[in-house]
Design a protein around this motif. Structure first.
Motif, PDB file in Angstrom:
ATOM      1  N   PRO A  89      -5.354   6.958  14.738  1.00  0.00           N
ATOM      2  CA  PRO A  89      -5.263   8.271  15.392  1.00  0.00           C
ATOM      3  C   PRO A  89      -3.896   8.926  15.250  1.00  0.00           C
ATOM      4  CG  PRO A  89      -6.287   6.650  16.853  1.00  0.00           C
ATOM      5  CD  PRO A  89      -5.716   5.900  15.692  1.00  0.00           C
ATOM      6  N   LEU A  90      -2.848   8.124  15.099  1.00  0.00           N
ATOM      7  CA  LEU A  90      -1.505   8.690  14.987  1.00  0.00           C
ATOM      8  C   LEU A  90      -1.276   9.394  13.651  1.00  0.00           C
ATOM      9  CD1 LEU A  90       0.620   5.802  16.548  1.00  0.00           C
ATOM     10  CD2 LEU A  90      -0.225   7.879  17.651  1.00  0.00           C
ATOM     11  N   THR A  91      -2.129   9.119  12.668  1.00  0.00           N
ATOM     12  CA  THR A  91      -1.964   9.769  11.369  1.00  0.00           C
ATOM     13  C   THR A  91      -2.581  11.164  11.339  1.00  0.00           C
ATOM     14  OG1 THR A  91      -4.025   8.853  10.490  1.00  0.00           O
ATOM     15  CG2 THR A  91      -2.029   7.537  10.232  1.00  0.00           C
ATOM     16  N   ILE A  92      -3.454  11.477  12.310  1.00  0.00           N
ATOM     17  CA  ILE A  92      -4.150  12.770  12.292  1.00  0.00           C
ATOM     18  C   ILE A  92      -3.190  13.951  12.417  1.00  0.00           C
ATOM     19  CG2 ILE A  92      -5.850  14.201  13.485  1.00  0.00           C
ATOM     20  CD1 ILE A  92      -7.355  11.639  14.183  1.00  0.00           C
ATOM     21  N   PRO A  93      -2.264  13.945  13.395  1.00  0.00           N
ATOM     22  CA  PRO A  93      -1.355  15.101  13.492  1.00  0.00           C
ATOM     23  C   PRO A  93      -0.467  15.277  12.265  1.00  0.00           C
ATOM     24  CG  PRO A  93      -1.287  13.780  15.500  1.00  0.00           C
ATOM     25  CD  PRO A  93      -2.024  12.989  14.470  1.00  0.00           C
ATOM     26  N   THR A  94      -0.154  14.191  11.581  1.00  0.00           N
ATOM     27  CA  THR A  94       0.745  14.303  10.427  1.00  0.00           C
ATOM     28  C   THR A  94       0.074  14.987   9.249  1.00  0.00           C
ATOM     29  OG1 THR A  94       0.085  12.136   9.569  1.00  0.00           O
ATOM     30  CG2 THR A  94       1.919  12.187  11.122  1.00  0.00           C
ATOM     31  N   LEU A 132       0.831  -1.207   0.000  1.00  0.00           N
ATOM     32  CA  LEU A 132       0.000   0.000   0.000  1.00  0.00           C
ATOM     33  C   LEU A 132       0.867   1.260   0.000  1.00  0.00           C
ATOM     34  CD1 LEU A 132      -2.839  -1.006   2.501  1.00  0.00           C
ATOM     35  CD2 LEU A 132      -3.006  -0.774   0.013  1.00  0.00           C
ATOM     36  N   LEU A 133       1.975   1.189   0.708  1.00  0.00           N
ATOM     37  CA  LEU A 133       2.905   2.320   0.728  1.00  0.00           C
ATOM     38  C   LEU A 133       3.514   2.546  -0.653  1.00  0.00           C
ATOM     39  CD1 LEU A 133       4.481   4.468   2.313  1.00  0.00           C
ATOM     40  CD2 LEU A 133       6.130   2.695   2.917  1.00  0.00           C
ATOM     41  N   LEU A 134       3.747   1.456  -1.383  1.00  0.00           N
ATOM     42  CA  LEU A 134       4.357   1.572  -2.710  1.00  0.00           C
ATOM     43  C   LEU A 134       3.505   2.385  -3.671  1.00  0.00           C
ATOM     44  CD1 LEU A 134       5.792  -2.020  -3.318  1.00  0.00           C
ATOM     45  CD2 LEU A 134       7.098   0.108  -3.150  1.00  0.00           C
ATOM     46  N   ASP A 176      -4.443  20.333  -2.052  1.00  0.00           N
ATOM     47  CA  ASP A 176      -4.485  20.074  -0.615  1.00  0.00           C
ATOM     48  C   ASP A 176      -5.068  18.700  -0.308  1.00  0.00           C
ATOM     49  OD1 ASP A 176      -4.058  21.190   2.113  1.00  0.00           O
ATOM     50  OD2 ASP A 176      -6.223  20.930   2.275  1.00  0.00           O
ATOM     51  N   THR A 177      -6.104  18.301  -1.047  1.00  0.00           N
ATOM     52  CA  THR A 177      -6.734  16.995  -0.804  1.00  0.00           C
ATOM     53  C   THR A 177      -5.770  15.855  -1.119  1.00  0.00           C
ATOM     54  OG1 THR A 177      -8.908  17.916  -1.360  1.00  0.00           O
ATOM     55  CG2 THR A 177      -8.681  15.511  -1.391  1.00  0.00           C
ATOM     56  N   VAL A 178      -5.093  15.964  -2.265  1.00  0.00           N
ATOM     57  CA  VAL A 178      -4.122  14.935  -2.641  1.00  0.00           C
ATOM     58  C   VAL A 178      -2.981  14.885  -1.634  1.00  0.00           C
ATOM     59  CG1 VAL A 178      -2.462  14.217  -4.401  1.00  0.00           C
ATOM     60  CG2 VAL A 178      -4.694  15.104  -5.085  1.00  0.00           C
ATOM     61  N   CYS A 179      -2.534  16.070  -1.207  1.00  0.00           N
ATOM     62  CA  CYS A 179      -1.427  16.138  -0.252  1.00  0.00           C
ATOM     63  C   CYS A 179      -1.786  15.418   1.046  1.00  0.00           C
ATOM     64  CB  CYS A 179      -1.067  17.590   0.030  1.00  0.00           C
ATOM     65  SG  CYS A 179       0.258  17.810   1.221  1.00  0.00           S
ATOM     66  N   LYS A 180      -2.976  15.700   1.596  1.00  0.00           N
ATOM     67  CA  LYS A 180      -3.376  15.088   2.866  1.00  0.00           C
ATOM     68  C   LYS A 180      -3.633  13.591   2.699  1.00  0.00           C
ATOM     69  CE  LYS A 180      -5.158  19.221   5.115  1.00  0.00           C
ATOM     70  NZ  LYS A 180      -6.305  19.886   5.768  1.00  0.00           N
ATOM     71  N   ALA A 181      -4.180  13.201   1.545  1.00  0.00           N
ATOM     72  CA  ALA A 181      -4.385  11.771   1.292  1.00  0.00           C
ATOM     73  C   ALA A 181      -3.049  11.041   1.218  1.00  0.00           C
ATOM     74  CB  ALA A 181      -5.178  11.578   0.001  1.00  0.00           C
ATOM     75  N   MET A 182      -2.066  11.677   0.582  1.00  0.00           N
ATOM     76  CA  MET A 182      -0.735  11.089   0.496  1.00  0.00           C
ATOM     77  C   MET A 182      -0.104  10.952   1.875  1.00  0.00           C
ATOM     78  SD  MET A 182       0.701  10.210  -2.424  1.00  0.00           S
ATOM     79  CE  MET A 182       2.421  10.588  -2.158  1.00  0.00           C
ATOM     80  N   LEU A 183      -0.212  11.989   2.687  1.00  0.00           N
ATOM     81  CA  LEU A 183       0.352  11.932   4.034  1.00  0.00           C
ATOM     82  C   LEU A 183      -0.316  10.834   4.852  1.00  0.00           C
ATOM     83  CD1 LEU A 183       0.735  15.715   4.905  1.00  0.00           C
ATOM     84  CD2 LEU A 183       2.540  14.072   4.486  1.00  0.00           C
ATOM     85  N   PHE A 184      -1.640  10.707   4.705  1.00  0.00           N
ATOM     86  CA  PHE A 184      -2.375   9.660   5.424  1.00  0.00           C
ATOM     87  C   PHE A 184      -1.856   8.281   5.030  1.00  0.00           C
ATOM     88  CE2 PHE A 184      -5.843   6.563   5.463  1.00  0.00           C
ATOM     89  CZ  PHE A 184      -6.197   6.601   6.805  1.00  0.00           C
ATOM     90  N   MET A 185      -1.723   8.038   3.724  1.00  0.00           N
ATOM     91  CA  MET A 185      -1.262   6.739   3.255  1.00  0.00           C
ATOM     92  C   MET A 185       0.182   6.471   3.664  1.00  0.00           C
ATOM     93  SD  MET A 185      -3.607   5.042   1.651  1.00  0.00           S
ATOM     94  CE  MET A 185      -2.699   3.916   0.595  1.00  0.00           C
TER      95      MET A 185
END
Length: 340
Positions: free
Chosen positions: A159-164, A77-79, A99-108
């Motif tokens: 929950p740990l992905t929220i601050p990132t 999934l990371l790949l 912004d949406t793509v950026c946050k989705a990328m950070l989440f993944m």
């Protein structure tokens, strides 16, 4: 003249803040590295995932296979994030302008890398108890009998992905002194929480891996009874895990620490730029974990390696090799199975 220099430095610094790469040729090299990792790691992880599902039937066989399946799943999934990130780097952007793509990328990125580290750590802890304390009851041994423990690990990571995903973490803007006083306290709390998540996600598992590896190696070296070849392979395995973890994750952690110091102490723009470029490059290095994980945890098993070769490269299997059971991956000889 000095005014022009300050203006040029200010413009370059603004490019850093706006996530534009100031060394475009170097970022194109980073993109090429990510593309190579993607090309090599995707078919490898996909083939391993196929064996876990259709050949080993991991939910029915060895419970440890459940952890390894989730480790490979997190890596694959990371790949899928790498082509998008490589696309941004090629176009001189450190992250997507959307912004949406950026946050989705950070989440993944953070969810799946965190899951990869988590299952790597859990598997090492499980091996630690099996080797160092084989007869002792422990919580992990009780929990791993249920596949739901893997689902719980994924849920705990959410929950740990929220601050990132708050602010522009991907552009290293933590603790930026932008002169605003109204929400400075809230911003500092968010930035600090984000950094705590980043560092603990790597440093705590690293300490656990060091502890488990040292005790496993000592235990196996003191053991005099048993197959010495198998013991040497086990020592090589746990040592390899430590080497890969140190190579992939510790450099970017150190680079992140240096970058934060540069931001907080307000080093010159050129030094901050160099620190940011180094951090991005070492983050690319951390993605090598996706390529190395299946090589270490799956192919160090003689059973899995034999199953993989017989499934995808049958011409490499010796004629005298024993057949493998398609549902369990075991050989047809029960005595041989006990030795693996």
């Amino acid at each position: 003249m000095n005014g022009m220099i300050r203006m040029a430095n200010s413009t370059q610094y603004q490019l850093i803040e706006d996530c534009e790469a100031t060394h475009k040729a170097l970022y194109k090299f980073y993109a090429a590295v990510m593309i190579v990792i993607f090309i090599l790691a995707l078919p490898l992880n996909a083939s391993v995932l196929h064996l876990f599902i259709f050949k080993l039937k991991f939910w029915k066989s060895n419970t440890n296979n459940v952890f390894l399946f989730n480790l490979v799943l997190a890596d694959i999934l990371l790949l899928f994030c790498l082509p998008i990130k490589a696309y941004n780097f090629i176009h001189g952007e450190r992250r997507s302008g959307n912004d949406t793509v950026c946050k989705a990328m950070l989440f993944m990125l953070f969810l799946n890398r965190g899951a990869s580290i988590a299952f790597l750590t859990v598997t090492s802890i499980d091996r630690y108890f099996n080797v160092v304390h084989p007869g002792r009851k422990n919580l992990l041994r009780a929990l791993k009998k249920s596949p739901q423990i893997s689902i719980l690990i994924w849920l705990l990571l959410l929950p740990l992905t929220i601050p990132t995903m708050l602010k522009n973490f991907d552009c290293c803007n933590s603790h930026k002194n932008d002169g605003a006083k109204d929400d400075a306290l809230i911003k500092d709390v968010v930035d600090s929480l984000r950094e705590v998540v980043f560092f603990t996600q790597i440093l705590i598992p690293f300490v656990i891996l060091v502890y488990c590896t040292v005790h496993i190696v000592n235990r196996l070296r003191k053991k005099t009874v048993g197959d010495k070849t198998k013991l040497k392979r086990a020592v090589f395995l746990v040592t390899s895990v430590m080497v890969v973890f140190s190579l992939c994750f510790l450099p970017c952690t150190i680079a992140r620490m240096v970058l934060l110091i540069a931001r907080v102490q307000e080093w010159s723009e050129s030094y901050q730029d160099k620190a940011a470029v180094a951090f991005d490059g070492l983050m690319v290095l951390s993605y090598m974990d996706c390529l190395l994980d299946p090589l270490i945890y799956c192919f160090c098993s003689t059973k899995f390696k034999a199953l993989y070769l017989s499934s995808y490269f049958p011409f490499l299997v010796r004629d005298g090799a024993e057949p493998l059971d398609s549902s369990t991956g075991n050989t047809s000889n029960p005595k041989r199975n006990n030795m693996i």
